[in-house]
Structure formats: C-alpha cells, structure tokens
Scaffold this active site. Structure first.
Site, mmCIF file in Angstrom:
data_model
loop_
_atom_site.group_PDB
_atom_site.id
_atom_site.type_symbol
_atom_site.label_atom_id
_atom_site.label_comp_id
_atom_site.label_asym_id
_atom_site.label_seq_id
_atom_site.Cartn_x
_atom_site.Cartn_y
_atom_site.Cartn_z
ATOM 1 N N CYS A 1 0.828 -1.210 0.000
ATOM 2 C CA CYS A 1 0.000 0.000 0.000
ATOM 3 C C CYS A 1 0.861 1.258 0.000
ATOM 4 O O CYS A 1 0.497 2.262 -0.617
ATOM 5 C CB CYS A 1 -0.950 -0.017 1.196
ATOM 6 S SG CYS A 1 -2.116 -1.404 1.117
ATOM 7 N N THR A 2 1.995 1.194 0.658
ATOM 8 C CA THR A 2 2.915 2.330 0.664
ATOM 9 C C THR A 2 3.496 2.544 -0.733
ATOM 10 O O THR A 2 3.550 3.676 -1.227
ATOM 11 C CB THR A 2 4.029 2.111 1.704
ATOM 12 O OG1 THR A 2 3.428 2.010 3.001
ATOM 13 C CG2 THR A 2 5.030 3.252 1.692
#
Length: 155
Positions: free
Chosen positions: A45-46
């Site tokens: 997600c980062t």
C-alpha cells in the site's frame, strides 16, 4: 451484477483524512481515480500510494483527481499521509460500504485463513460520472505508472 465500463459510478460521500466530506457527484467535470487499498503503512500500500504521489502533478495536468480508499480511520490515514508526504486525500470507508458498492470488498485468504478485506482495485471515473476504466487486483508497485500511461494515451 458486476460494474462495467460505461456504467454510472456509484455515488458516495466519505470523510477524508482531515474530516472534510468528499462526494463523488460533486466532482463532476473532473476525471477521478478511486483506488482501493487494504491498509495504511503496509509495504504494498505504501508503494502504491507513493507511486500516485510521485505522479500527482501529471495527473493534475490532465484534470484528474486521486483518492485512496481503505477501511482505516482518519487517525491512521493522517499518520500515513504525513509519514509519506502524500499529496492527495485518503478517504475513510470504515464500514466498507463504498468498497462493497465498487465490488472491492469481500472474502480473502492468507496463509489458509479466510477473512473480509479490501481488494486492490482501481476505478477511473470520467468527467460525467461514468466508469471509464477498471483495474482489478492490481500489482501495487507497477499500478500508478500504468494508470498514468493509460490516461496520457487516452486509453
């Protein structure tokens, strides 16, 4: 009934990181990217968030807004935004109602265990509020570049 290209995008109102309400139908006249992601501050997600962050100016040059959506709350989103200097809003879908409307929430499996969670899907909504493009179960690190390439090429 599966969402398809050309369908009217399901309308919604969600709060962003800082408590501002975002309503999809109020954004008419702009292209909108809604990317659904499982969790703040996780590796995939980062990478995805930073990929959109790094290309944000190019998306803006093409009248395109970006919104990340997960079931995380505003406090979690705020930490994520500040830690990675994200330059676009994250929306709080804590009850997964919007993710469900966009067929981006359901049963998942990890290490033999079943649980409910968000699928990494992206929807591009055109300026009239219709679904222009759908990306399902994307690869987090490559995805933002693909979306930008498709927008730049008109595809």
């Amino acid at each position: 009934m599966a969402l398809e290209i050309g369908d009217r995008a399901p309308d919604f109102s969600l709060l962003d990181t800082y408590g501002n309400s975002v309503t999809l139908s109020a954004l008419k006249g702009k292209r909108v990217i809604l990317y659904f992601y499982p969790r703040d501050n996780t590796p995939g997600c980062t990478k995805e968030a930073c990929g959109f962050r790094d290309r944000y100016a190019q998306f803006q040059d093409h009248n395109t807004l970006i919104f990340g959506i997960s079931t995380d709350d505003a406090k979690s989103h705020q930490k994520f935004v500040e830690k990675f200097e994200l330059n676009f809003p994250l929306l709080c879908d804590v009850d997964a109602s919007v993710a469900t409307a966009y067929e981006s929430y359901g049963k998942k499996q990890m290490m033999g265990k079943e649980y409910l969670g968000i699928f990494r899907n992206t929807f591009v909504i055109d300026a009239e509020g219709n679904i222009e493009k759908i990306y399902r179960l994307v690869k987090a690190d490559l995805h933002p570049a693909q979306v930008l390439e498709d927008i730049l090429s008109g595809g």
